[in-house]
Scaffold this motif. Structure first.
Motif, PDB file in Angstrom:
ATOM      1  N   LEU A 173       0.719  -1.167  -0.039  1.00  0.00           N
ATOM      2  CA  LEU A 173       0.186   0.108   0.144  1.00  0.00           C
ATOM      3  C   LEU A 173       0.844   1.138   0.015  1.00  0.00           C
ATOM      4  N   LEU A 174       2.050   1.287   0.710  1.00  0.00           N
ATOM      5  CA  LEU A 174       2.892   2.427   0.780  1.00  0.00           C
ATOM      6  C   LEU A 174       3.350   2.557  -0.822  1.00  0.00           C
ATOM      7  N   PHE A 175       3.528   1.587  -1.378  1.00  0.00           N
ATOM      8  CA  PHE A 175       4.108   1.644  -2.925  1.00  0.00           C
ATOM      9  C   PHE A 175       3.017   2.117  -3.664  1.00  0.00           C
ATOM     10  N   ALA A 176       1.794   1.535  -3.708  1.00  0.00           N
ATOM     11  CA  ALA A 176       0.799   1.831  -4.331  1.00  0.00           C
ATOM     12  C   ALA A 176       0.120   3.338  -4.243  1.00  0.00           C
ATOM     13  N   PHE A 177       0.167   3.877  -3.220  1.00  0.00           N
ATOM     14  CA  PHE A 177      -0.164   5.237  -2.923  1.00  0.00           C
ATOM     15  C   PHE A 177       0.865   6.206  -3.295  1.00  0.00           C
ATOM     16  N   ALA A 268      -0.134   3.262   6.127  1.00  0.00           N
ATOM     17  CA  ALA A 268      -0.134   3.193   4.618  1.00  0.00           C
ATOM     18  C   ALA A 268      -0.279   4.585   3.922  1.00  0.00           C
ATOM     19  N   HIS A 269      -0.700   5.541   4.809  1.00  0.00           N
ATOM     20  CA  HIS A 269      -0.817   6.649   4.184  1.00  0.00           C
ATOM     21  C   HIS A 269       0.399   7.930   4.600  1.00  0.00           C
ATOM     22  N   ASP A 270       1.464   7.212   5.324  1.00  0.00           N
ATOM     23  CA  ASP A 270       2.715   8.002   5.738  1.00  0.00           C
ATOM     24  C   ASP A 270       3.366   8.468   4.784  1.00  0.00           C
ATOM     25  N   ARG A 271       3.521   9.640   4.149  1.00  0.00           N
ATOM     26  CA  ARG A 271       4.334   9.940   3.109  1.00  0.00           C
ATOM     27  C   ARG A 271       5.797   9.766   3.355  1.00  0.00           C
ATOM     28  N   ALA A 272       6.193  10.139   4.449  1.00  0.00           N
ATOM     29  CA  ALA A 272       7.542  10.194   4.808  1.00  0.00           C
ATOM     30  C   ALA A 272       8.157   8.894   4.424  1.00  0.00           C
ATOM     31  N   LEU A 273       7.376   7.784   5.179  1.00  0.00           N
ATOM     32  CA  LEU A 273       7.888   6.372   5.224  1.00  0.00           C
ATOM     33  C   LEU A 273       7.766   5.904   4.012  1.00  0.00           C
ATOM     34  N   ALA A 274       6.763   6.331   3.266  1.00  0.00           N
ATOM     35  CA  ALA A 274       6.612   5.645   1.554  1.00  0.00           C
ATOM     36  C   ALA A 274       7.761   6.300   0.777  1.00  0.00           C
ATOM     37  N   ARG A 275       8.262   7.530   1.241  1.00  0.00           N
ATOM     38  CA  ARG A 275       9.409   7.959   0.202  1.00  0.00           C
ATOM     39  C   ARG A 275      10.540   7.208   0.715  1.00  0.00           C
ATOM     40  N   GLN A 276      10.730   6.886   1.995  1.00  0.00           N
ATOM     41  CA  GLN A 276      12.060   5.951   2.760  1.00  0.00           C
ATOM     42  C   GLN A 276      11.791   4.670   1.997  1.00  0.00           C
ATOM     43  N   LEU A 277      10.840   4.080   1.990  1.00  0.00           N
ATOM     44  CA  LEU A 277      10.733   2.759   1.378  1.00  0.00           C
ATOM     45  C   LEU A 277      10.965   2.800   0.016  1.00  0.00           C
ATOM     46  N   LEU A 284      17.774  -1.214  -3.526  1.00  0.00           N
ATOM     47  CA  LEU A 284      17.988  -2.771  -3.540  1.00  0.00           C
ATOM     48  C   LEU A 284      17.867  -3.435  -4.651  1.00  0.00           C
ATOM     49  N   THR A 285      16.906  -3.079  -5.688  1.00  0.00           N
ATOM     50  CA  THR A 285      16.553  -3.735  -6.849  1.00  0.00           C
ATOM     51  C   THR A 285      17.287  -3.305  -8.001  1.00  0.00           C
ATOM     52  N   GLY A 286      17.901  -1.985  -7.701  1.00  0.00           N
ATOM     53  CA  GLY A 286      18.564  -1.096  -8.833  1.00  0.00           C
ATOM     54  C   GLY A 286      17.624  -0.793  -9.851  1.00  0.00           C
ATOM     55  N   VAL A 287      16.269  -0.717  -9.685  1.00  0.00           N
ATOM     56  CA  VAL A 287      15.468  -0.174 -10.591  1.00  0.00           C
ATOM     57  C   VAL A 287      15.072   1.326 -10.333  1.00  0.00           C
ATOM     58  N   ALA A 288      15.291   2.046 -11.263  1.00  0.00           N
ATOM     59  CA  ALA A 288      15.163   3.656 -10.713  1.00  0.00           C
ATOM     60  C   ALA A 288      13.726   4.358 -11.791  1.00  0.00           C
ATOM     61  N   TYR A 289      12.884   4.802 -10.893  1.00  0.00           N
ATOM     62  CA  TYR A 289      11.865   5.204 -11.831  1.00  0.00           C
ATOM     63  C   TYR A 289      12.089   6.451 -12.556  1.00  0.00           C
ATOM     64  N   GLU A 290      12.951   7.442 -12.047  1.00  0.00           N
ATOM     65  CA  GLU A 290      13.386   8.467 -12.650  1.00  0.00           C
ATOM     66  C   GLU A 290      14.368   7.933 -13.693  1.00  0.00           C
ATOM     67  N   PRO A 291      14.485   8.912 -14.850  1.00  0.00           N
ATOM     68  CA  PRO A 291      13.588  10.247 -15.027  1.00  0.00           C
ATOM     69  C   PRO A 291      12.249   9.958 -15.773  1.00  0.00           C
ATOM     70  N   ILE A 292      11.961   8.697 -15.727  1.00  0.00           N
ATOM     71  CA  ILE A 292      10.507   8.405 -16.572  1.00  0.00           C
ATOM     72  C   ILE A 292       9.309   9.051 -15.545  1.00  0.00           C
ATOM     73  N   LEU A 293       9.689   8.851 -14.224  1.00  0.00           N
ATOM     74  CA  LEU A 293       8.655   9.364 -13.362  1.00  0.00           C
ATOM     75  C   LEU A 293       9.533  10.077 -12.074  1.00  0.00           C
ATOM     76  N   PRO A 294       9.323  11.498 -11.977  1.00  0.00           N
ATOM     77  CA  PRO A 294       9.925  12.097 -11.023  1.00  0.00           C
ATOM     78  C   PRO A 294       9.483  12.101  -9.845  1.00  0.00           C
ATOM     79  N   SER A 295      10.324  12.206  -8.839  1.00  0.00           N
ATOM     80  CA  SER A 295      10.073  12.127  -7.617  1.00  0.00           C
ATOM     81  C   SER A 295       8.975  13.210  -6.846  1.00  0.00           C
ATOM     82  N   THR A 296       8.405  12.973  -5.862  1.00  0.00           N
ATOM     83  CA  THR A 296       7.488  13.695  -5.111  1.00  0.00           C
ATOM     84  C   THR A 296       7.985  14.598  -4.317  1.00  0.00           C
TER      85      THR A 296
END
Length: 296
Positions: A173-177, A268-277, A284-296
């Motif tokens: 849920l942290l990821f989905a939100f 599940a709506h903790d934004r700071a925790l979501a960003r940390q995760l 850990l995965t080596g998969v970066a969402y940027e630059p396709i999807l910028p950070s909040t």
């Protein structure tokens, strides 16, 4: 299932689609005209499931416990399908004893969250330009008991299987939100939603004692995979559903009933925790969402 609108001309990828909720979801989408890719760990079981579904289906090998398999599956899918309309992150792992993925992640977090995090990031390019595309991440009512400590994701000490599972479902849920917030900020055509199936009757109860009591109680408080899939299908196909929503059964305890919007825990709506995760998941995965999807 008859309430699912036509999915003709659409392409869906469903993880863990060879049995249970994933199979029921894939079957319903295929029956409504969607081309469904069953992304499964065991291609033979996937082929059997595809044969039982019939219609327009395909099978891709995906082992969410191995990053090399995730990358291979994602490359195969994006090469075959430049347009993906639906991604259903459904597959899950449960382990009574502490186990690790091939890459050294605690198994339940590694499969349920980190594997799907990586897979979604690698498929995102095939979804962002598709109007009405959706990513649905499947969580659980057990997320309410979850605690995510980004400093102890390996969980090497004091491992408890129930705590590990709940943690993985909270991570979903942290990821989905957080994905919803980033997609919204990017003004993307793709939406991120979440769903949970409630209590679903599976083989988990079989063999327990006393058998009659367990089976009777199990039937009373759980529902079939077909019923459990309804919340996932509503999140994936309801024209009125919007990004950031969370669907589950509307009955007592959200264990059974018709699918409806439900509330996630405050964590599940903790934004700071979501960003940390999110940041730790990228590391850990080596998969970066940027630059396709910028950070909040």
């Amino acid at each position: 299932m008859q309430d699912v609108p036509s999915q003709a001309g659409r392409v869906a990828v469903v993880t863990g689609a060879s049995a249970g909720i994933g199979f029921a979801t894939a079957k319903a989408l295929a029956q409504r005209g969607c081309h469904v890719v069953l992304a499964v760990r065991d291609p033979a079981r996937g082929a059997d499931a595809a044969a039982r579904i019939g219609r327009s289906t395909a099978v891709t090998r995906l082992d969410l416990a191995a990053l090399d398999s995730i990358r291979s599956a994602a490359a195969e899918l994006t090469d075959e399908y430049p347009r993906i309309d639906l991604l259903i992150n459904n597959a899950g792992a449960w382990s009574a004893m502490r186990a690790e993925t091939r890459d050294g992640f605690e198994m339940q977090l590694g499969v349920n969250h980190l594997g799907h995090f990586a897979f979604t990031g690698l498929l995102l390019g095939a979804m962002l330009g598709t109007p009405g595309s959706r990513i649905v991440t499947v969580s659980s009512v057990s997320h309410r008991a979850g605690v995510v400590d980004t400093a102890d994701l390996p969980m090497r000490h004091n491992y408890r299987h129930a705590a590990a599972y709940s943690r993985s479902k909270l991570a979903n849920l942290l990821f989905a939100f957080e994905l919803h917030r980033r997609l919204t900020q990017a003004d993307a055509a793709t939406s991120s939603l979440a769903a949970h199936p409630g209590g679903v009757w599976t083989g988990l109860f079989r063999g327990a004692n006393p058998a009659l009591l367990v089976h009777t109680l199990g039937r009373l408080i759980t529902q079939s995979p077909e019923r459990g899939a309804l919340a996932v299908l509503r999140a994936a196909t309801d024209p009125a559903a919007t990004g950031g929503q969370y669907y589950g059964p509307s009955g007592i305890g959200e264990l059974r009933g018709a699918p409806a919007p439900v509330r996630a825990s405050p964590q599940a709506h903790d934004r700071a925790l979501a960003r940390q995760l999110w940041n730790e998941s990228e590391r850990l995965t080596g998969v970066a969402y940027e630059p396709i999807l910028p950070s909040t």
